[in-house]
Every structure is written in structure tokens, then in C-alpha cells.
Design a protein around this motif. Structure first.
Motif, PDB file in Angstrom:
ATOM      1  N   GLU A 271      -5.698  28.028  -8.099  1.00 10.20           N
ATOM      2  CA  GLU A 271      -4.443  27.661  -7.457  1.00 10.20           C
ATOM      3  C   GLU A 271      -3.663  28.945  -7.183  1.00 10.20           C
ATOM      4  O   GLU A 271      -2.995  29.485  -8.062  1.00 10.20           O
ATOM      5  CB  GLU A 271      -3.645  26.717  -8.355  1.00 10.20           C
ATOM      6  CG  GLU A 271      -4.321  25.371  -8.568  1.00 10.20           C
ATOM      7  CD  GLU A 271      -3.474  24.421  -9.388  1.00 10.20           C
ATOM      8  OE1 GLU A 271      -2.292  24.761  -9.654  1.00 10.20           O
ATOM      9  OE2 GLU A 271      -3.987  23.360  -9.767  1.00 10.20           O
ATOM     10  N   LYS A 273      -2.106  29.774  -3.693  1.00  9.56           N
ATOM     11  CA  LYS A 273      -1.071  29.763  -2.654  1.00  9.56           C
ATOM     12  C   LYS A 273       0.321  29.607  -3.243  1.00  9.56           C
ATOM     13  O   LYS A 273       1.261  30.314  -2.854  1.00  9.56           O
ATOM     14  CB  LYS A 273      -1.350  28.645  -1.649  1.00  9.56           C
ATOM     15  CG  LYS A 273      -2.469  28.944  -0.671  1.00  9.56           C
ATOM     16  CD  LYS A 273      -2.559  27.863   0.379  1.00  9.56           C
ATOM     17  CE  LYS A 273      -3.553  28.239   1.457  1.00  9.56           C
ATOM     18  NZ  LYS A 273      -3.636  27.193   2.506  1.00  9.56           N
ATOM     19  N   SER A 274       0.462  28.698  -4.194  1.00  5.17           N
ATOM     20  CA  SER A 274       1.781  28.490  -4.786  1.00  5.17           C
ATOM     21  C   SER A 274       2.182  29.697  -5.641  1.00  5.17           C
ATOM     22  O   SER A 274       3.348  30.105  -5.648  1.00  5.17           O
ATOM     23  CB  SER A 274       1.791  27.212  -5.623  1.00  5.17           C
ATOM     24  OG  SER A 274       0.821  27.278  -6.659  1.00  5.17           O
ATOM     25  N   ARG A 275       1.224  30.295  -6.325  1.00  7.46           N
ATOM     26  CA  ARG A 275       1.524  31.466  -7.170  1.00  7.46           C
ATOM     27  C   ARG A 275       1.943  32.654  -6.311  1.00  7.46           C
ATOM     28  O   ARG A 275       2.786  33.463  -6.715  1.00  7.46           O
ATOM     29  CB  ARG A 275       0.303  31.856  -8.002  1.00  7.46           C
ATOM     30  CG  ARG A 275      -0.141  30.800  -9.001  1.00  7.46           C
ATOM     31  CD  ARG A 275      -1.231  31.325  -9.921  1.00  7.46           C
ATOM     32  NE  ARG A 275      -0.705  32.267 -10.895  1.00  7.46           N
ATOM     33  CZ  ARG A 275      -1.428  32.816 -11.850  1.00  7.46           C
ATOM     34  NH1 ARG A 275      -2.717  32.516 -11.977  1.00  7.46           N
ATOM     35  NH2 ARG A 275      -0.902  33.653 -12.697  1.00  7.46           N
ATOM     36  N   VAL A 279       3.026  29.043   0.311  1.00  3.59           N
ATOM     37  CA  VAL A 279       3.388  27.689   0.739  1.00  3.59           C
ATOM     38  C   VAL A 279       4.862  27.450   0.424  1.00  3.59           C
ATOM     39  O   VAL A 279       5.470  28.165  -0.375  1.00  3.59           O
ATOM     40  CB  VAL A 279       2.538  26.626   0.027  1.00  3.59           C
ATOM     41  CG1 VAL A 279       1.103  26.725   0.478  1.00  3.59           C
ATOM     42  CG2 VAL A 279       2.635  26.753  -1.485  1.00  3.59           C
TER      43      VAL A 279
END
Length: 279
Positions: A271, A273-275, A279
Motif C-alpha cells: 500500500e 499510494k496513500s503513504r 491519492v
């Protein structure tokens, strides 16, 4: 008798490789070459396996792990097959950093040596390696053609920044060696963002280092690069937070490498993209 490596950090650059080298080289169960980046499997493969084995001649029986840190192997297409041919089974490691931040750090490093365009967006458009070294999924896919998935330790640079001890513990657990408590000094970044006190001299030093590697002087390069005094004389630290890439450059990297990050999430269960704020 010389021993060939059973562990190699394969990339990318600007993602904690220097810190990892400096920490693990002090681990009693690890033998690392004094020089980071031997570049055997990409630049100097014609020197042959015996030359490579000779680089590890000082490894002792207590060293369960024998290896090197070479940040460019992940991006060199012939390297995985060459490593499989010479080493057979080997453990490898990557440390993935937000490609925007990695490219920005790489550009800053080039500029402090007087190399490349003085505008980041121009550099992204004219210096292919800045983007190519962010193609993590493509590099991992090539390695998985020759090595089992569980032989590759995929770390994330954000974890090193947040908790160096946990980052190191995960690495030593992967290697099957004792955990190593970090001192306060070891937690600090070994090569913080810096600017050259003299770009001309820094550029000359870099060219000299490249010449030394070409003439089998990697050990000398390693000793010089690891010297705190050399860094103090040549460079001054800068506040990286005060100098940031502009929005156009950020968008350019993200648009160019979006598929790579998508594949890391889909194929490797990460995971990111959020880190990384994508996004």
C-alpha cells in the motif's frame, strides 16, 4: 578461500542504501565489502567471477552473511540472470522510496557535483535515469524470473525514516542473524542532504572516484566516501524541507510512473499510494 555473496542490496539509490551499508558492516555476523557499489554485475562483469570473489577474501567463518550494497542492480536488465549464473541462490533486498522524492534526492546529489541541468523538471526530461530508477516493479519482475519471491526482502524507505530500529530488525530477521540495537549516532542519516562548498572540486572528486573504480580501486573509493572528514571538507548540509520540487515536476514523475506504483500495489501487496500522497 574467498566466499561469494549470499546477500545483495540491489536498489534503488537514495533510499537508505548508504545507511544500511554503514550499519550492517558493523554487525559481527556480516561481512560487507568496504566499498559500497562494486558494480560487478552491471558495469564490470567482464572482470570475471574470480575478481568478484576476491573482493570478499577477508570474510571469516563467523560471517553468516557475506554481501554487498549496490544500488543500480535493480535497473540493469542483464543483472538478474548474471547473478543467478554466478551466485545461484542469493538473498536480495530493495528499499522503495516515493519515486518523486527519490528522483529529487538524486538530482540534488548530481547538482552538488555540478552534473546535469540546474532545473529539476528539465533534468527529468533529459536525464533518463532519474525516472528509470523509479521503475521498481519492472526491476522486481526481472528478478522474479530468476529468484523465488521469498528470497527478496522488500522494505519501504518511509519505515526507515519513521523507525530505524524496526527497519533494521526486519532486515536482520530476514537474513536470519541476531538483531542489532542501534546507538543514537547510528540512527542518524549518514549522508544528509548537502551542497558542495566548491562545485568544481566536488565534480573533480567524483570524476576521480569514477576513474579509480575503472582501475580496480573500489576499496580506496569506499574508504574516502565513508570518511566523515571528507564530507565535512567538501560539503555543507542543507535544509531539504526548505527546497522542494515544484508541482509541475511532481506531476511529471507521478504521471510517468503511475503504472509502476499500481503494479507494486497489485502484484506485491504494497500500500504505497496513500503513504506517498499519490491519492
Amino acid at each position: 578461500m574467498s566466499r561469494l555473496p549470499n546477500f545483495i542490496y540491489i536498489g534503488p539509490d537514495k533510499a537508505g542504501s548508504s545507511w544500511l551499508h554503514e550499519i550492517l558492516i558493523d554487525h559481527p555476523e556480516v561481512y560487507f565489502t568496504p566499498a559500497k557499489d562494486l558494480y560487478f554485475f552491471d558495469r564490470y562483469f567482464d572482470r570475471g567471477p574470480q575478481w568478484y570473489a576476491d573482493q570478499f577474501a577477508d570474510a571469516q567463518p563467523q560471517h553468516k552473511i557475506v554481501g554487498e550494497v549496490c544500488q543500480d542492480y535493480l535497473f540493469d536488465p542483464p543483472t538478474p540472470a548474471r547473478m543467478a549464473e554466478v551466485l545461484g541462490t542469493v538473498q536480495t533486498m530493495v528499499s522503495l522510496r516515493d519515486p518523486v522524492e527519490r528522483a529529487w534526492s538524486s538530482w540534488l546529489y548530481a547538482r552538488k557535483h555540478g552534473v546535469g541541468p540546474d532545473d529539476f523538471l528539465t533534468a527529468l526530461r533529459t536525464e533518463p535515469a532519474l525516472l528509470e530508477h523509479g521503475r521498481y516493479a519492472s526491476g522486481l519482475d526481472r528478478f522474479l524470473e530468476h529468484f523465488e519471491r521469498d528470497s527478496i526482502h522488500i522494505a519501504v524507505f518511509d519505515d526507515l525514516a519513521a523507525d530505524p530500529q524496526a527497519f533494521l530488525d526486519a532486515t536482520t530477521d530476514f537474513l536470519g542473524i541476531a538483531r542489532m540495537p542501534l546507538s543514537e549516532e547510528q540512527v542518524k542519516a549518514r549522508l544528509p542532504a548537502a551542497a558542495a562548498r566548491s562545485t568544481r572540486i566536488a565534480h573533480l572528486v567524483r570524476r576521480t572516484a569514477d576513474w579509480a573504480r575503472e582501475h580496480d580501486g573500489a576499496r580506496i573509493v569506499g574508504a574516502v566516501k565513508r570518511s566523515p572528514l571528507v564530507h565535512k571538507v567538501l560539503y555543507r548540509e542543507i535544509d531539504r524541507a526548505a527546497v522542494r520540487p515544484d508541482a509541475d515536476a511532481v506531476d511529471f514523475v507521478r504521471e510517468s510512473l503511475a503504472d509502476e506504483v499500481d503494479r507494486l500495489e497489485r502484484d506485491y501487496g504494497l500500500e504505497l499510494k496513500s503513504r506517498w500522497g499519490w491519492v
